[in-house]
Design an enzyme around this catalytic site. Structure first.
Site, PDB file in Angstrom:
ATOM      1  N   HIS A   1       1.118  -1.059  -0.147  1.00 32.52           N
ATOM      2  CA  HIS A   1       0.030   0.090   0.322  1.00 32.52           C
ATOM      3  C   HIS A   1       0.689   1.263  -0.271  1.00 32.52           C
ATOM      4  O   HIS A   1       0.452   1.949  -0.243  1.00 32.52           O
ATOM      5  CB  HIS A   1      -1.037  -0.326   0.883  1.00 32.52           C
ATOM      6  CG  HIS A   1      -1.897  -0.458   1.583  1.00 32.52           C
ATOM      7  ND1 HIS A   1      -2.082  -2.057   2.373  1.00 32.52           N
ATOM      8  CD2 HIS A   1      -3.026  -1.521  -0.341  1.00 32.52           C
ATOM      9  CE1 HIS A   1      -2.999  -3.017   1.627  1.00 32.52           C
ATOM     10  NE2 HIS A   1      -3.875  -2.110   0.588  1.00 32.52           N
TER      11      HIS A   1
ATOM     12  N   GLU B   1     -15.096   0.313  -6.663  1.00 33.85           N
ATOM     13  CA  GLU B   1     -14.656  -1.618  -6.250  1.00 33.85           C
ATOM     14  C   GLU B   1     -16.247  -2.040  -7.036  1.00 33.85           C
ATOM     15  O   GLU B   1     -17.052  -1.598  -6.309  1.00 33.85           O
ATOM     16  CB  GLU B   1     -14.701  -1.478  -4.672  1.00 33.85           C
ATOM     17  CG  GLU B   1     -15.073  -2.498  -4.200  1.00 33.85           C
ATOM     18  CD  GLU B   1     -13.819  -3.602  -4.808  1.00 33.85           C
ATOM     19  OE1 GLU B   1     -12.814  -3.311  -4.520  1.00 33.85           O
ATOM     20  OE2 GLU B   1     -14.180  -4.747  -4.877  1.00 33.85           O
TER      21      GLU B   1
ATOM     22  N   GLY C   1     -14.879  -1.245 -13.029  1.00 33.11           N
ATOM     23  CA  GLY C   1     -13.780   0.211 -12.887  1.00 33.11           C
ATOM     24  C   GLY C   1     -14.134   0.542 -14.327  1.00 33.11           C
ATOM     25  O   GLY C   1     -13.495   1.740 -14.982  1.00 33.11           O
TER      26      GLY C   1
ATOM     27  N   ASP D   1      -5.621  -1.021  -8.281  1.00 31.85           N
ATOM     28  CA  ASP D   1      -5.482  -2.100  -6.811  1.00 31.85           C
ATOM     29  C   ASP D   1      -6.134  -2.998  -7.474  1.00 31.85           C
ATOM     30  O   ASP D   1      -7.084  -3.596  -6.487  1.00 31.85           O
ATOM     31  CB  ASP D   1      -5.872  -1.193  -5.488  1.00 31.85           C
ATOM     32  CG  ASP D   1      -5.329  -2.608  -4.662  1.00 31.85           C
ATOM     33  OD1 ASP D   1      -5.995  -1.818  -2.897  1.00 31.85           O
ATOM     34  OD2 ASP D   1      -4.587  -3.412  -4.781  1.00 31.85           O
TER      35      ASP D   1
ATOM     36  N   ASP E   1      -6.161 -10.238  -9.933  1.00 32.73           N
ATOM     37  CA  ASP E   1      -5.341 -10.285 -10.549  1.00 32.73           C
ATOM     38  C   ASP E   1      -5.759 -10.618 -11.448  1.00 32.73           C
ATOM     39  O   ASP E   1      -7.212 -10.906 -11.816  1.00 32.73           O
ATOM     40  CB  ASP E   1      -4.050 -11.860 -10.869  1.00 32.73           C
ATOM     41  CG  ASP E   1      -2.849 -11.556  -9.526  1.00 32.73           C
ATOM     42  OD1 ASP E   1      -3.688 -11.751  -7.961  1.00 32.73           O
ATOM     43  OD2 ASP E   1      -2.101 -10.457  -9.751  1.00 32.73           O
TER      44      ASP E   1
HETATM   45  N1  SAM Z   1      -3.736  -5.802  -3.384  1.00 27.25           N
HETATM   46  C1  SAM Z   1      -4.461  -7.098  -4.262  1.00 27.25           C
HETATM   47  C2  SAM Z   1      -3.370  -7.564  -5.390  1.00 27.25           C
HETATM   48  O1  SAM Z   1      -2.263  -7.017  -5.631  1.00 27.25           O
HETATM   49  O2  SAM Z   1      -3.574  -8.724  -6.287  1.00 27.25           O
HETATM   50  C3  SAM Z   1      -5.568  -6.786  -4.877  1.00 27.25           C
HETATM   51  C4  SAM Z   1      -6.506  -5.899  -3.079  1.00 27.25           C
HETATM   52  S1  SAM Z   1      -7.910  -5.426  -3.740  1.00 27.25           S
HETATM   53  C5  SAM Z   1      -8.788  -6.495  -1.955  1.00 27.25           C
HETATM   54  C6  SAM Z   1      -8.544  -6.404  -5.110  1.00 27.25           C
HETATM   55  C7  SAM Z   1     -10.429  -5.708  -4.975  1.00 27.25           C
HETATM   56  O3  SAM Z   1     -10.205  -5.478  -6.618  1.00 27.25           O
HETATM   57  C8  SAM Z   1     -11.054  -6.446  -5.083  1.00 27.25           C
HETATM   58  O4  SAM Z   1     -11.569  -6.152  -3.835  1.00 27.25           O
HETATM   59  C9  SAM Z   1     -11.827  -6.814  -6.529  1.00 27.25           C
HETATM   60  O5  SAM Z   1     -13.374  -6.578  -5.543  1.00 27.25           O
HETATM   61  C10 SAM Z   1     -11.635  -5.378  -6.900  1.00 27.25           C
HETATM   62  N2  SAM Z   1     -12.006  -6.149  -8.498  1.00 27.25           N
HETATM   63  C11 SAM Z   1     -11.503  -6.418  -9.016  1.00 27.25           C
HETATM   64  N3  SAM Z   1     -12.262  -6.290 -10.261  1.00 27.25           N
HETATM   65  C12 SAM Z   1     -12.736  -5.405 -10.687  1.00 27.25           C
HETATM   66  C13 SAM Z   1     -13.223  -4.598 -11.735  1.00 27.25           C
HETATM   67  N4  SAM Z   1     -13.773  -4.775 -12.969  1.00 27.25           N
HETATM   68  N5  SAM Z   1     -13.993  -3.099 -11.236  1.00 27.25           N
HETATM   69  C14 SAM Z   1     -13.642  -2.496  -9.584  1.00 27.25           C
HETATM   70  N6  SAM Z   1     -13.295  -3.734  -8.975  1.00 27.25           N
HETATM   71  C15 SAM Z   1     -12.600  -4.814  -9.168  1.00 27.25           C
END
Ligand code: SAM
Length: 287
Positions: free
Chosen positions: A62, A106, A139, A156, A159
């Site tokens: 972070h 999110e 997003g 953020d 994968d």
């Molecule tokens: N630090 C982590 C990593 O490096 O893999 C990421 C942490 S954070 C929890 C990842 C977030 O991305 C999740 O809460 C997931 O719901 C969100 N996410 C995944 N796809 C997304 C999208 N298309 N639009 C918005 N949020 C998304």
């Protein structure tokens, strides 16, 4: 008999963490949520069986994905975070006093609710900050439609599997570029290049035609197995990546922000790429 969590993100390679106690397990509309305790990493959040963040090393990830673009830019007022449901990126960003607004987009409201309940050690009271503009959406749709413009866009994401996959596409990066203010910076979670070379190569190929300067920077985050993690970097302000060390040091000092991994020196060094990583950023012979 000990129970083990097994991550199978990388073909041919598996990571196992001993599960000392399951704190939560369930499915949201978008993904499988798991939170468990591990003697080495503390509390571990996994989405779709892939480690997202851990209590012991979340500060590295972070701090590096927020303070590098924010201190390089030096005058950030508005930030867009795509993903970031655990709230760690939000919490770190809000430490910058000049920040007027952080929009977090999110896709899964359940992750936010879950984080407020179980991950306060990461998000603290960030979700209650009046500067937060929380949007529950994909997003890619947000960046293509918002009228807002941001000084920094932080991706953020998970994968590139499941809902995260679209956040590694030319369509998304074009949208992200669209909602950057003049001189703004896009930074991205771009995986562990030792295992996810194609992911970094693809991002580089998408960013190169969109921005005057694109590259990546590195930090080792123990919970993301396989060596250094890459953070994508893209901006039309070609000076930002070489912000002088003394200017970074002055900005860090003036900010009063206390960090455990980030420093002006670590910031500058993070952009020193070994040849095998630089090679992933270069145009392929096929163009
Ligand atoms: N630090 C982590 C990593 O490096 O893999 C990421 C942490 S954070 C929890 C990842 C977030 O991305 C999740 O809460 C997931 O719901 C969100 N996410 C995944 N796809 C997304 C999208 N298309 N639009 C918005 N949020 C998304």
């Amino acid at each position: 008999m000990a129970e083990w969590f097994e991550e199978i993100l990388h073909p041919g390679f598996r990571t196992k963490l001993q599960v000392d106690k399951v704190l939560y397990e369930g499915d949201s509309e978008h993904q499988k949520l798991l939170l468990f305790e591990n003697a080495v990493f503390g509390r571990v959040l996994a989405l779709n069986n892939i480690v997202q963040t851990t209590e012991r090393d979340e500060f590295i990830y972070h701090e590096m994905l927020t303070h590098v673009p924010l201190f390089a830019h030096g005058a950030v007022r508005k930030v867009l975070i795509i993903g970031g449901g655990d709230g760690g990126m939000l919490e770190e960003t809000l430490k910058h006093r000049g920040i007027e607004k952080v929009t977090m987009v999110e896709i899964d409201a359940a992750v936010i609710d879950f984080s407020k309940q179980h991950l306060r050690f990461i998000c603290n009271d960030a979700f209650e900050d009046e500067r937060l503009d929380l949007v529950i959406a994909d997003g890619v749709d947000y960046v293509e439609t918002t009228c807002e413009r941001y000084d920094v866009v932080i991706v953020d994401s998970t994968d590139p599997v499941g809902p995260g996959e679209v956040l590694f596409t030319e369509r998304f990066y074009t949208g992200a570029k669209r909602c950057l203010a003049a001189g703004g910076v896009l930074v991205t979670q771009n995986g562990v290049p030792f295992f996810q070379a194609d992911e970094l190569r693809n991002t580089a190929a998408c960013l190169r035609p969109l921005f005057r300067d694109s590259s990546c920077y590195l930090a080792a985050v123990p919970g993301y197995t396989g060596g250094v993690m890459a953070f994508g970097w893209a901006t039309d302000n070609v000076t930002l990546r070489q912000t002088p060390l003394d200017r970074l040091q002055e900005r860090v000092r003036a900010s009063g922000i206390e960090t455990r991994h980030y420093s002006a020196e670590v910031h500058a060094a993070a952009f020193a790429l070994p040849p095998w990583v630089s090679a992933l950023l270069e145009r392929s012979p096929q163009g």
